[in-house]
Design a protein around this motif. Sequence first.
Motif, short mmCIF file in Angstrom:
data_model
loop_
_atom_site.label_atom_id
_atom_site.label_comp_id
_atom_site.label_asym_id
_atom_site.label_seq_id
_atom_site.Cartn_x
_atom_site.Cartn_y
_atom_site.Cartn_z
N ILE A 61 -0.99 -12.22 -51.61
CA ILE A 61 -0.11 -12.30 -51.44
C ILE A 61 0.20 -10.48 -50.35
CG2 ILE A 61 2.34 -11.99 -51.41
CD1 ILE A 61 2.07 -14.06 -54.00
N ALA A 62 -0.03 -9.73 -50.69
CA ALA A 62 -0.47 -8.54 -50.33
C ALA A 62 -1.35 -8.63 -48.85
CB ALA A 62 -1.09 -7.51 -50.94
N GLY A 63 -2.65 -9.44 -48.99
CA GLY A 63 -2.84 -9.81 -47.81
C GLY A 63 -2.24 -10.50 -46.79
N LEU A 64 -1.45 -11.95 -46.89
CA LEU A 64 -0.35 -12.21 -46.19
C LEU A 64 0.37 -11.29 -45.65
CD1 LEU A 64 -0.21 -15.44 -44.94
CD2 LEU A 64 2.11 -15.15 -47.26
N CYS A 65 1.08 -10.96 -46.61
CA CYS A 65 2.44 -9.95 -46.07
C CYS A 65 1.59 -8.82 -45.18
CB CYS A 65 3.16 -9.08 -47.34
SG CYS A 65 3.98 -9.86 -48.05
N ALA A 66 0.32 -8.11 -44.93
CA ALA A 66 -0.25 -6.84 -44.64
C ALA A 66 -0.62 -7.86 -43.20
CB ALA A 66 -1.82 -6.51 -45.21
N GLY A 67 -1.44 -9.00 -43.32
CA GLY A 67 -1.61 -9.32 -42.16
C GLY A 67 -0.24 -9.61 -41.19
N THR A 68 1.04 -10.75 -42.09
CA THR A 68 2.15 -10.91 -40.80
C THR A 68 2.26 -9.34 -40.49
OG1 THR A 68 2.77 -11.92 -42.28
CG2 THR A 68 4.25 -11.23 -41.03
N LEU A 69 2.32 -7.99 -41.27
CA LEU A 69 2.59 -6.95 -40.31
C LEU A 69 1.27 -6.30 -39.26
CD1 LEU A 69 4.48 -4.29 -41.45
CD2 LEU A 69 2.17 -3.73 -42.52
N LEU A 70 0.11 -6.56 -39.06
CA LEU A 70 -0.75 -6.06 -38.27
C LEU A 70 0.01 -7.30 -36.98
CD1 LEU A 70 -3.74 -5.37 -40.75
CD2 LEU A 70 -2.56 -3.96 -39.46
N ALA A 71 0.06 -8.60 -37.21
CA ALA A 71 0.24 -9.21 -36.08
C ALA A 71 1.40 -9.42 -35.68
CB ALA A 71 -0.12 -10.47 -36.74
N MET A 72 2.44 -8.71 -36.25
CA MET A 72 3.80 -8.58 -35.95
C MET A 72 4.61 -7.24 -35.79
SD MET A 72 5.80 -12.19 -36.94
CE MET A 72 6.98 -11.37 -36.54
N GLY A 73 3.94 -6.31 -35.99
CA GLY A 73 4.69 -5.23 -36.80
C GLY A 73 5.97 -5.41 -37.11
N LEU A 74 7.05 -4.82 -36.57
CA LEU A 74 8.27 -4.56 -37.88
C LEU A 74 8.70 -5.41 -36.54
CD1 LEU A 74 7.95 -1.63 -39.58
CD2 LEU A 74 8.16 -3.60 -40.35
N SER A 75 8.56 -6.53 -35.57
CA SER A 75 9.44 -7.41 -34.91
C SER A 75 10.10 -8.73 -35.31
CB SER A 75 8.17 -8.01 -33.00
OG SER A 75 7.65 -6.46 -32.85
N ALA A 76 11.46 -8.62 -34.96
CA ALA A 76 11.51 -9.42 -35.54
C ALA A 76 11.47 -10.99 -35.69
CB ALA A 76 13.57 -9.55 -35.15
N PRO A 77 11.11 -11.70 -36.45
CA PRO A 77 10.77 -12.73 -36.49
C PRO A 77 11.78 -14.24 -35.70
CG PRO A 77 10.62 -12.24 -38.28
CD PRO A 77 11.31 -11.77 -37.35
N PRO A 78 11.83 -15.30 -35.11
CA PRO A 78 12.50 -15.82 -34.31
C PRO A 78 13.84 -16.06 -35.77
CG PRO A 78 10.25 -16.64 -33.98
CD PRO A 78 9.92 -15.70 -35.02
#
Length: 283
Positions: A61-78
């Motif tokens: 789960i930490a990896g999933l969150c970190a991967g999202t952070l690296l891919a999107m930064g803190l940009s707002a999802p749709p």
Amino acid sequence: MLKQRILTALVLLAVLLPALFAASPWPFALLTLVMIATAGWEWSRLNGLPGLPALLFGAGIAGLCAGTLLAMGLSAPPAWCWWLAALIWVLGGAYALRGGPAAWPQASKPLRLILGALALWAAWLAMAQAKAVGINFLLSIFCLVWMADIAAYFGGRTFGRRKLAPAISPGKSWEGVWTGMLGVLLLGFAWAFGIDRHLAVDSPSLYQLLLRAQALPVGVLALLFLSCMSVVGDLFESLIKRAVGAKDSSQLLPGHGGVLDRVDALLPVFPLALALSSLSHLK
């Protein structure tokens, strides 16, 4: 026990407050990532994963969150992402609570683990995005959940007569739910028409976006809905613990139980708050 609870709460505040009030959103995002990963470890243990596999689940789960952070930064999802999470919580939460503790273990273990991972990931993503919007916005969501819980506790102790879900959480009453809803409404009006108007805040609060940027009846209904969903999150975790005969999700927080015990009501509320706020075009 009370001394333990107070000491643990003080330590948690000492860790949380610097990250919360940091100018950058990154310290809070990383701190909550650790918190969500720990809750994931607890979730997996409650759902049949022992030892090392439970640790790997939390790390995943930490990896999933970190991967999202690296891919999107803190940009707002749709916005549709938040509405999808809201739909899953409303329908899935109602289905699980209707089945009760006896039905939960009958669901396949992979499904239970996947649902937990998705719920924790969505909550973390919503918390990180809320912090990126601003401290006032983030705190207003936290305080909604805390107010719903505190008002329900005292209202239930004072007026509680009719049990809400005796097979899941015998201490909860309908009167507690109603006083929790009333507490949230009072907090919302005080924040939207007091704090947001008269103090220099860094962002609009959830209450401003719902009560002032929307038609008032719509905003009131939205706050009542969020208050109810905080109860659903609490009951959902209680259902899982009762299904396996556990009192707490873990003993990591002396006097408080586990991390999941502290964040259960936040899990549905944060994604739903982002969904409802998207109607007001956060700036």
